[in-house]
Enzyme design. Structure first.
Site, PDB file in Angstrom:
ATOM      1  N   CYS A 150       0.877  -1.182   0.000  1.00  0.00           N
ATOM      2  CA  CYS A 150       0.000   0.000   0.000  1.00  0.00           C
ATOM      3  C   CYS A 150       0.910   1.227   0.000  1.00  0.00           C
ATOM      4  CB  CYS A 150      -0.898  -0.028   1.234  1.00  0.00           C
ATOM      5  SG  CYS A 150      -2.120   1.291   1.293  1.00  0.00           S
TER       6      CYS A 150
ATOM      7  N   CYS B 194     -11.637 -13.373 -26.361  1.00  0.00           N
ATOM      8  CA  CYS B 194     -11.438 -12.686 -25.080  1.00  0.00           C
ATOM      9  C   CYS B 194     -10.017 -12.136 -24.997  1.00  0.00           C
ATOM     10  CB  CYS B 194     -11.694 -13.660 -23.930  1.00  0.00           C
ATOM     11  SG  CYS B 194     -11.367 -12.958 -22.298  1.00  0.00           S
TER      12      CYS B 194
END
Length: 288
Positions: free
Chosen positions: A108, A139
């Site tokens: 983070c 895809c």
């Protein structure tokens, strides 16, 4: 060692271990291809391939460049701080056990602690002139995953091409009303790999004989196509199709003119790398 002169806000976070307000950092929802470096000393820290949308309010990565990040226990013993291993600049904290990606780890990081360097900028620094190619083969997750592994390919971005709606959303493309094809943009170094090699592999990692679909994915957005940027690319692709037809493959791949490429939503980028899954409708099959 030369360090960048920090602004008061940068110093508050990098030197004095502060935290920027959640959802305010410039890299929180940033998913371009390149490298994130330390804002103070410029040392490379993270690859864009390891960045993922955690929705926590700060940029999140599930891996760092080897030896780039140092860990240190917070004074309260509750959290593990992460710092630039080169200059000890504060980056943020690291968490494990959240099961947000297959690697099960989250760095983070404060946006203020980093500077982004794009793939194009990195190539320019190395004196390379990069080129792009555009392939649609079902895809985009699988096409992206397999083309990323080619030496000389710098980055592959999943997106949409060929439709009439600007900047379409995935749900709009899936409605089969926008005319877009799921497409990948391949950024490559032509000194290491050429367009013909990429096009050959494209024909070998999907079924170019299936109309409006790929495997279980059925619909016009999954059609097989190459968006050609010039007559040279078109001639190369047409020659490969002729070779396959001569071998008995009833190829339906279309050669289409260039149109705007719209990057897909962040959660579609590097899907298999982030989830640890394997492609369900793409695999290599030698055809040439």
């Amino acid at each position: 060692m030369t360090y960048k002169k920090l602004t008061p806000e940068e110093a508050r976070i990098i030197l004095h271990k502060g935290t920027e307000r959640p959802f305010t950092g410039q890299y929180n929802e940033h998913f371009e291809t390149g490298i994130y470096a330390c804002r103070q000393c410029g040392a490379p820290l993270y690859r864009s391939e390891d960045k993922f949308p955690s929705h926590c309010g700060w940029p999140s990565f599930d891996d760092e460049l080897p030896g780039a990040v140092r860990r240190e226990q917070d004074a309260d013993g509750r959290r593990t701080e992460i710092l630039c291993a080169n200059c000890d600049g504060h980056l943020g904290h690291v968490f494990e056990g959240e099961m947000l990606t297959a690697k099960n780890i989250r760095h983070c990081v404060n946006s203020v602690s980093m500077t982004f360097i794009s793939a194009e900028e990195l190539a320019a620094e190395q004196g390379a002139e990069l080129q792009k190619a555009y392939f649609a083969g079902g895809c985009f997750w699988g096409v992206e995953h397999l083309l990323q592994q080619v030496p000389g390919v710098i980055a592959v971005v999943s997106g949409y091409m060929g439709g009439h709606l600007p900047n379409p959303r995935y749900e709009e493309v899936c409605s089969k009303t926008t005319g877009h094809l799921e497409t990948v943009e391949v950024l490559y170094d032509p000194s290491k790999v050429d367009f013909e090699t990429l096009a050959k592999l494209f024909f070998e990692i999907h079924d170019p004989t299936q109309t409006n679909g790929q495997g279980p994915d059925i619909g016009p957005q999954y059609a097989s196509a190459i968006f050609c940027q010039d007559e040279t690319e078109k001639a190369i692709a047409a020659g490969l199709i002729d070779q396959l037809k001569a071998k008995g493959y009833p190829v339906v791949t279309e050669l289409l003119p260039m149109s705007p490429f719209w990057p897909a939503e962040p959660y579609h980028q590097d899907y298999y790398a982030k989830t640890g899954k394997i492609p369900y409708c793409h695999r290599y099959q030698k055809r040439f």
